[in-house]
Design a protein around this motif. Structure first.
Motif, mmCIF file in Angstrom:
data_model
loop_
_atom_site.group_PDB
_atom_site.id
_atom_site.type_symbol
_atom_site.label_atom_id
_atom_site.label_comp_id
_atom_site.label_asym_id
_atom_site.label_seq_id
_atom_site.Cartn_x
_atom_site.Cartn_y
_atom_site.Cartn_z
ATOM 1 N N ILE A 153 -7.498 -20.874 -3.057
ATOM 2 C CA ILE A 153 -7.738 -19.524 -3.581
ATOM 3 C C ILE A 153 -6.643 -18.555 -3.131
ATOM 4 O O ILE A 153 -6.357 -18.430 -1.938
ATOM 5 C CB ILE A 153 -9.112 -19.005 -3.130
ATOM 6 C CG1 ILE A 153 -10.227 -19.920 -3.682
ATOM 7 C CG2 ILE A 153 -9.328 -17.571 -3.605
ATOM 8 C CD1 ILE A 153 -11.607 -19.579 -3.150
ATOM 9 N N SER A 154 -6.056 -17.850 -4.075
ATOM 10 C CA SER A 154 -5.026 -16.855 -3.770
ATOM 11 C C SER A 154 -5.649 -15.604 -3.145
ATOM 12 O O SER A 154 -6.799 -15.263 -3.424
ATOM 13 C CB SER A 154 -4.268 -16.467 -5.036
ATOM 14 O OG SER A 154 -3.472 -17.535 -5.493
ATOM 15 N N GLY A 155 -4.871 -14.934 -2.305
ATOM 16 C CA GLY A 155 -5.277 -13.665 -1.717
ATOM 17 C C GLY A 155 -5.886 -13.762 -0.340
ATOM 18 O O GLY A 155 -5.986 -12.755 0.363
ATOM 19 N N LEU A 156 -6.278 -14.973 0.070
ATOM 20 C CA LEU A 156 -6.956 -15.099 1.355
ATOM 21 C C LEU A 156 -5.987 -15.117 2.535
ATOM 22 O O LEU A 156 -6.363 -14.731 3.643
ATOM 23 C CB LEU A 156 -7.807 -16.371 1.366
ATOM 24 C CG LEU A 156 -8.947 -16.391 0.342
ATOM 25 C CD1 LEU A 156 -9.739 -17.687 0.456
ATOM 26 C CD2 LEU A 156 -9.869 -15.195 0.522
ATOM 27 N N ALA A 157 -4.767 -15.551 2.326
ATOM 28 C CA ALA A 157 -3.798 -15.584 3.425
ATOM 29 C C ALA A 157 -3.547 -14.179 3.967
ATOM 30 O O ALA A 157 -3.418 -13.985 5.182
ATOM 31 C CB ALA A 157 -2.484 -16.222 2.960
ATOM 32 N N ASP A 158 -3.486 -13.193 3.079
ATOM 33 C CA ASP A 158 -3.278 -11.807 3.526
ATOM 34 C C ASP A 158 -4.463 -11.309 4.354
ATOM 35 O O ASP A 158 -4.288 -10.562 5.316
ATOM 36 C CB ASP A 158 -3.073 -10.886 2.323
ATOM 37 C CG ASP A 158 -1.672 -11.003 1.738
ATOM 38 O OD1 ASP A 158 -0.751 -11.366 2.483
ATOM 39 O OD2 ASP A 158 -1.514 -10.736 0.537
ATOM 40 N N ILE A 159 -5.673 -11.729 3.987
ATOM 41 C CA ILE A 159 -6.855 -11.346 4.752
ATOM 42 C C ILE A 159 -6.783 -11.929 6.158
ATOM 43 O O ILE A 159 -7.063 -11.238 7.153
ATOM 44 C CB ILE A 159 -8.137 -11.810 4.035
ATOM 45 C CG1 ILE A 159 -8.287 -11.069 2.708
ATOM 46 C CG2 ILE A 159 -9.364 -11.595 4.926
ATOM 47 C CD1 ILE A 159 -9.423 -11.576 1.848
ATOM 48 N N LEU A 160 -6.404 -13.180 6.267
ATOM 49 C CA LEU A 160 -6.237 -13.812 7.576
ATOM 50 C C LEU A 160 -5.149 -13.118 8.380
ATOM 51 O O LEU A 160 -5.314 -12.862 9.580
ATOM 52 C CB LEU A 160 -5.873 -15.291 7.413
ATOM 53 C CG LEU A 160 -7.001 -16.263 7.107
ATOM 54 C CD1 LEU A 160 -6.441 -17.668 6.977
ATOM 55 C CD2 LEU A 160 -8.062 -16.229 8.192
ATOM 56 N N TRP A 161 -4.042 -12.831 7.732
ATOM 57 C CA TRP A 161 -2.889 -12.232 8.418
ATOM 58 C C TRP A 161 -3.293 -10.950 9.140
ATOM 59 O O TRP A 161 -2.876 -10.722 10.290
ATOM 60 C CB TRP A 161 -1.789 -11.937 7.395
ATOM 61 C CG TRP A 161 -0.524 -11.389 7.997
ATOM 62 C CD1 TRP A 161 -0.284 -10.113 8.419
ATOM 63 C CD2 TRP A 161 0.677 -12.128 8.262
ATOM 64 N NE1 TRP A 161 0.988 -9.997 8.918
ATOM 65 C CE2 TRP A 161 1.589 -11.209 8.833
ATOM 66 C CE3 TRP A 161 1.057 -13.444 8.071
ATOM 67 C CZ2 TRP A 161 2.876 -11.596 9.209
ATOM 68 C CZ3 TRP A 161 2.332 -13.828 8.440
ATOM 69 C CH2 TRP A 161 3.238 -12.914 9.012
ATOM 70 N N GLU A 162 -4.082 -10.128 8.493
ATOM 71 C CA GLU A 162 -4.442 -8.826 9.049
ATOM 72 C C GLU A 162 -5.328 -8.939 10.290
ATOM 73 O O GLU A 162 -5.503 -7.958 11.017
ATOM 74 C CB GLU A 162 -5.140 -7.980 7.988
ATOM 75 C CG GLU A 162 -4.276 -7.668 6.767
ATOM 76 C CD GLU A 162 -2.987 -6.927 7.113
ATOM 77 O OE1 GLU A 162 -2.957 -6.226 8.150
ATOM 78 O OE2 GLU A 162 -2.009 -7.059 6.359
ATOM 79 N N LYS A 163 -5.885 -10.103 10.548
ATOM 80 C CA LYS A 163 -6.761 -10.294 11.710
ATOM 81 C C LYS A 163 -5.962 -10.634 12.975
ATOM 82 O O LYS A 163 -6.535 -10.760 14.054
ATOM 83 C CB LYS A 163 -7.763 -11.401 11.422
ATOM 84 C CG LYS A 163 -8.747 -11.066 10.304
ATOM 85 C CD LYS A 163 -9.666 -12.232 9.976
ATOM 86 C CE LYS A 163 -10.634 -12.504 11.100
ATOM 87 N NZ LYS A 163 -11.614 -13.563 10.734
ATOM 88 N N TYR A 164 -4.649 -10.793 12.840
ATOM 89 C CA TYR A 164 -3.818 -11.214 13.968
ATOM 90 C C TYR A 164 -2.680 -10.225 14.202
ATOM 91 O O TYR A 164 -2.263 -9.513 13.283
ATOM 92 C CB TYR A 164 -3.246 -12.611 13.704
ATOM 93 C CG TYR A 164 -4.305 -13.688 13.668
ATOM 94 C CD1 TYR A 164 -4.628 -14.426 14.796
ATOM 95 C CD2 TYR A 164 -5.025 -13.939 12.496
ATOM 96 C CE1 TYR A 164 -5.616 -15.394 14.767
ATOM 97 C CE2 TYR A 164 -6.025 -14.905 12.463
ATOM 98 C CZ TYR A 164 -6.312 -15.626 13.596
ATOM 99 O OH TYR A 164 -7.296 -16.564 13.570
ATOM 100 N N ARG A 165 -2.191 -10.220 15.441
ATOM 101 C CA ARG A 165 -1.025 -9.403 15.767
ATOM 102 C C ARG A 165 0.211 -10.269 15.605
ATOM 103 O O ARG A 165 0.489 -11.131 16.438
ATOM 104 C CB ARG A 165 -1.129 -8.863 17.189
ATOM 105 C CG ARG A 165 -2.249 -7.858 17.400
ATOM 106 C CD ARG A 165 -2.154 -7.222 18.767
ATOM 107 N NE ARG A 165 -0.903 -6.497 18.939
ATOM 108 C CZ ARG A 165 -0.521 -5.904 20.061
ATOM 109 N NH1 ARG A 165 -1.304 -5.955 21.125
ATOM 110 N NH2 ARG A 165 0.630 -5.267 20.147
ATOM 111 N N ILE A 166 0.948 -10.042 14.537
ATOM 112 C CA ILE A 166 2.114 -10.858 14.219
ATOM 113 C C ILE A 166 3.315 -9.951 14.062
ATOM 114 O O ILE A 166 3.314 -9.017 13.266
ATOM 115 C CB ILE A 166 1.886 -11.674 12.931
ATOM 116 C CG1 ILE A 166 0.639 -12.561 13.076
ATOM 117 C CG2 ILE A 166 3.103 -12.534 12.611
ATOM 118 C CD1 ILE A 166 0.254 -13.315 11.825
#
Length: 238
Positions: free
Chosen positions: A88-101
């Motif tokens: 599913i597209s769009g979920l990687a950005d949701i995960l990204w925002e949960k981490y300090r990168i």
């Protein structure tokens, strides 16, 4: 000797002989992150997350590793669910925002097929944010099937550095009654990430860097608390 032992030994020899330069380059990149006190982020969905877990809070391993772990990428909430979610597209950005990168960090993305939306979009986001991206994938598998992402691209076409795990399409090294058995991508991936990090540690040590290495918690006389405190504000799952 067991057939699986023989097949794995052959696979290791193939990786060692054909991926030497890519492993060396990856080790140089990771050594820079160690020296500069930055973070190595590891991401994989499905069984590939096991390889990220291998790097995370590992005895004799690096402490500056953030494994991206979430129910979205783990099978604990349902294997079939996880298999659908990684497409599913769009979920990687949701995960990204949960981490300090940070842009000065590095991202290792593991995907045997390299065709699903989540690892592809994680690589795209990492590159957009300025991180170097190392992909561990099976080029044979990836080149055998079309991308499941709207861009038409696969992971190996996005990453800055691609390391082929030399696992055959379908993951199995053996065949019985017309069915593949003996999966190899997890062993190959663990071999690769541990080789990259150990070589990186040697490079960083030669340059006089402080080495953030965990001790086994089952050996008396050592504590990892100092490292936990050092990284707990940058690594989510400590």
């Amino acid at each position: 000797m067991f057939e699986y032992f023989e097949k794995i030994s052959e696979l290791i020899k193939s990786i060692s002989s054909k991926e030497t330069e890519n492993i060396k380059e990856a080790a140089e990149w990771v050594s820079e992150v160690i020296i500069e006190d930055r973070i190595i982020h590891a991401f994989g969905s499905g069984h590939s997350h096991i390889i990220g877990m291998e790097l995370f809070t590992r005895a004799s391993g690096l402490a500056n590793v953030n494994a991206i772990l979430d129910d979205l990428v783990l099978a604990t909430s349902g294997a079939r669910r996880g298999g659908e979610i990684e497409r599913i597209s769009g979920l990687a950005d949701i995960l990204w925002e949960k981490y300090r990168i940070s842009s000065s960090d590095i991202m290792i993305i593991i995907s045997n097929s390299g065709r699903n939306a989540m690892p592809i979009e994680m690589a795209m986001r990492a590159k957009k944010e300025g991180l170097k991206v190392i992909a561990i994938t099976s080029l044979t598998q990836s080149k055998s099937y079309p991308s499941r992402h709207s861009s038409g691209k696969k992971l190996y076409e996005i990453a800055d550095l691609v390391i082929d795990n030399h696992v055959p399409s379908g993951d199995g090294l053996m065949e019985i009654e017309g069915k593949l058995i003996g999966p190899a991508s997890s062993i190959a991936g663990m071999l690769l990430v541990n080789t990259i990090t150990t070589e990186a540690i040697k490079i960083a040590s030669a340059k006089g860097a402080a080495l953030p290495i965990y001790h086994s918690q089952n050996i008396d006389g050592y504590s990892n608390e100092e490292l936990y405190l050092k990284f707990e504000d940058r690594i989510k799952h400590l």
